[in-house]
Design a protein around this motif. Structure first.
Motif, mmCIF file in Angstrom:
data_model
loop_
_atom_site.group_PDB
_atom_site.id
_atom_site.type_symbol
_atom_site.label_atom_id
_atom_site.label_comp_id
_atom_site.label_asym_id
_atom_site.label_seq_id
_atom_site.Cartn_x
_atom_site.Cartn_y
_atom_site.Cartn_z
ATOM 1 N N MET A 87 0.846 -1.181 0.000
ATOM 2 C CA MET A 87 0.000 0.000 0.000
ATOM 3 C C MET A 87 0.885 1.234 0.000
ATOM 4 O O MET A 87 1.788 1.371 0.813
ATOM 5 C CB MET A 87 -0.912 -0.022 1.225
ATOM 6 N N VAL A 88 0.592 2.125 -0.910
ATOM 7 C CA VAL A 88 1.368 3.350 -1.033
ATOM 8 C C VAL A 88 0.714 4.427 -0.185
ATOM 9 O O VAL A 88 -0.487 4.661 -0.258
ATOM 10 C CB VAL A 88 1.427 3.811 -2.510
ATOM 11 N N VAL A 89 1.513 5.080 0.638
ATOM 12 C CA VAL A 89 1.019 6.155 1.485
ATOM 13 C C VAL A 89 1.334 7.480 0.809
ATOM 14 O O VAL A 89 2.478 7.744 0.451
ATOM 15 C CB VAL A 89 1.666 6.105 2.892
ATOM 16 N N ARG A 90 0.284 8.284 0.615
ATOM 17 C CA ARG A 90 0.480 9.591 0.000
ATOM 18 C C ARG A 90 -0.013 10.658 0.971
ATOM 19 O O ARG A 90 -0.954 10.428 1.727
ATOM 20 C CB ARG A 90 -0.294 9.707 -1.310
ATOM 21 N N GLU A 91 0.607 11.804 0.902
ATOM 22 C CA GLU A 91 0.194 12.906 1.757
ATOM 23 C C GLU A 91 -0.572 13.921 0.905
ATOM 24 O O GLU A 91 -0.116 14.327 -0.151
ATOM 25 C CB GLU A 91 1.411 13.582 2.392
ATOM 26 N N ALA A 92 -1.730 14.310 1.388
ATOM 27 C CA ALA A 92 -2.535 15.303 0.695
ATOM 28 C C ALA A 92 -2.510 16.587 1.502
ATOM 29 O O ALA A 92 -2.795 16.590 2.691
ATOM 30 C CB ALA A 92 -3.963 14.817 0.533
ATOM 31 N N VAL A 93 -2.167 17.681 0.838
ATOM 32 C CA VAL A 93 -2.053 18.961 1.523
ATOM 33 C C VAL A 93 -3.214 19.886 1.139
ATOM 34 O O VAL A 93 -3.878 20.447 2.013
ATOM 35 C CB VAL A 93 -0.691 19.635 1.201
ATOM 36 N N THR A 94 -3.473 20.004 -0.135
ATOM 37 C CA THR A 94 -4.541 20.906 -0.577
ATOM 38 C C THR A 94 -5.883 20.191 -0.546
ATOM 39 O O THR A 94 -5.964 18.958 -0.497
ATOM 40 C CB THR A 94 -4.271 21.397 -2.012
ATOM 41 N N ASN A 95 -6.928 21.014 -0.582
ATOM 42 C CA ASN A 95 -8.276 20.425 -0.600
ATOM 43 C C ASN A 95 -8.503 19.590 -1.857
ATOM 44 O O ASN A 95 -9.173 18.568 -1.816
ATOM 45 C CB ASN A 95 -9.332 21.520 -0.500
ATOM 46 N N ALA A 96 -7.948 20.011 -2.982
ATOM 47 C CA ALA A 96 -8.097 19.248 -4.221
ATOM 48 C C ALA A 96 -7.433 17.879 -4.087
ATOM 49 O O ALA A 96 -7.992 16.863 -4.530
ATOM 50 C CB ALA A 96 -7.497 20.020 -5.394
ATOM 51 N N GLU A 97 -6.261 17.825 -3.481
ATOM 52 C CA GLU A 97 -5.567 16.542 -3.283
ATOM 53 C C GLU A 97 -6.355 15.653 -2.314
ATOM 54 O O GLU A 97 -6.487 14.450 -2.528
ATOM 55 C CB GLU A 97 -4.155 16.778 -2.745
ATOM 56 N N LYS A 98 -6.891 16.258 -1.264
ATOM 57 C CA LYS A 98 -7.682 15.496 -0.294
ATOM 58 C C LYS A 98 -8.943 14.938 -0.966
ATOM 59 O O LYS A 98 -9.314 13.774 -0.758
ATOM 60 C CB LYS A 98 -8.071 16.376 0.893
ATOM 61 N N GLY A 99 -9.573 15.781 -1.777
ATOM 62 C CA GLY A 99 -10.768 15.331 -2.489
ATOM 63 C C GLY A 99 -10.463 14.190 -3.439
ATOM 64 O O GLY A 99 -11.222 13.232 -3.551
ATOM 65 N N ALA A 100 -9.303 14.289 -4.134
ATOM 66 C CA ALA A 100 -8.906 13.236 -5.067
ATOM 67 C C ALA A 100 -8.652 11.924 -4.326
ATOM 68 O O ALA A 100 -9.049 10.846 -4.789
ATOM 69 C CB ALA A 100 -7.673 13.655 -5.859
ATOM 70 N N LEU A 101 -8.012 11.982 -3.157
ATOM 71 C CA LEU A 101 -7.751 10.768 -2.369
ATOM 72 C C LEU A 101 -9.060 10.145 -1.867
ATOM 73 O O LEU A 101 -9.225 8.922 -1.912
ATOM 74 C CB LEU A 101 -6.839 11.080 -1.193
ATOM 75 N N LEU A 102 -9.956 10.976 -1.392
ATOM 76 C CA LEU A 102 -11.248 10.454 -0.935
ATOM 77 C C LEU A 102 -12.026 9.836 -2.091
ATOM 78 O O LEU A 102 -12.643 8.775 -1.946
ATOM 79 C CB LEU A 102 -12.073 11.561 -0.283
ATOM 80 N N PHE A 103 -11.978 10.480 -3.260
ATOM 81 C CA PHE A 103 -12.663 9.940 -4.421
ATOM 82 C C PHE A 103 -12.112 8.565 -4.791
ATOM 83 O O PHE A 103 -12.865 7.630 -5.062
ATOM 84 C CB PHE A 103 -12.540 10.906 -5.608
ATOM 85 N N GLU A 104 -10.789 8.434 -4.779
ATOM 86 C CA GLU A 104 -10.170 7.139 -5.090
ATOM 87 C C GLU A 104 -10.544 6.077 -4.061
ATOM 88 O O GLU A 104 -10.732 4.907 -4.402
ATOM 89 C CB GLU A 104 -8.648 7.286 -5.144
ATOM 90 N N ALA A 105 -10.653 6.501 -2.781
ATOM 91 C CA ALA A 105 -10.968 5.539 -1.721
ATOM 92 C C ALA A 105 -12.412 5.057 -1.812
ATOM 93 O O ALA A 105 -12.705 3.875 -1.620
ATOM 94 C CB ALA A 105 -10.712 6.168 -0.351
#
Length: 111
Positions: free
Chosen positions: A1-19
């Motif tokens: 499992m790859v751990v990525r860090e999300a800083v901006t709201n767009a990155e957080k939204g993209a991670l949640l969308f993928e999850a």
């Protein structure tokens, strides 16, 4: 499992969308010719007795929703109402149609 860090709201939204919405699998997990067990019971239409039992379980001084008569109207007049209600309820099953107005939550728009 790859751990990525999300800083901006767009990155957080993209991670949640993928999850929450992962990619579709390449192949279906459903077998070609699935074998389903037989139904446990046959469907039967609602009976007058079932409606009477449901009316008896209603709390008399409550209303089904705002702007409707109290349940006591249904409870104490069940003998008069059930012969008219039962065919309506059975028709929803027979015709495979549930009137959209019955699903309305806002009573004011219903009446």
């Amino acid at each position: 499992m790859v751990v990525r860090e999300a800083v901006t709201n767009a990155e957080k939204g993209a991670l949640l969308f993928e999850a929450f919405f992962p990619n579709k699998p390449v192949e279906s997990a459903v077998p070609e010719n699935p074998a389903y067990p037989p139904p446990r019971w046959a469907h039967s239409d609602i009976t007058d007795a079932q409606i009477h039992r449901a009316l008896k379980k209603m709390k008399p001084y409550k209303a089904t929703s705002r702007g409707t008569p109290p349940n006591s109207v249904m409870i104490y007049n069940g003998d008069l109402l059930v012969p008219h209600l039962a065919p309506l309820f059975r028709a929803t099953s027979t015709l495979h149609h549930y009137p959209a107005a019955w699903a309305v939550k806002d009573v004011d728009s219903f009446w």
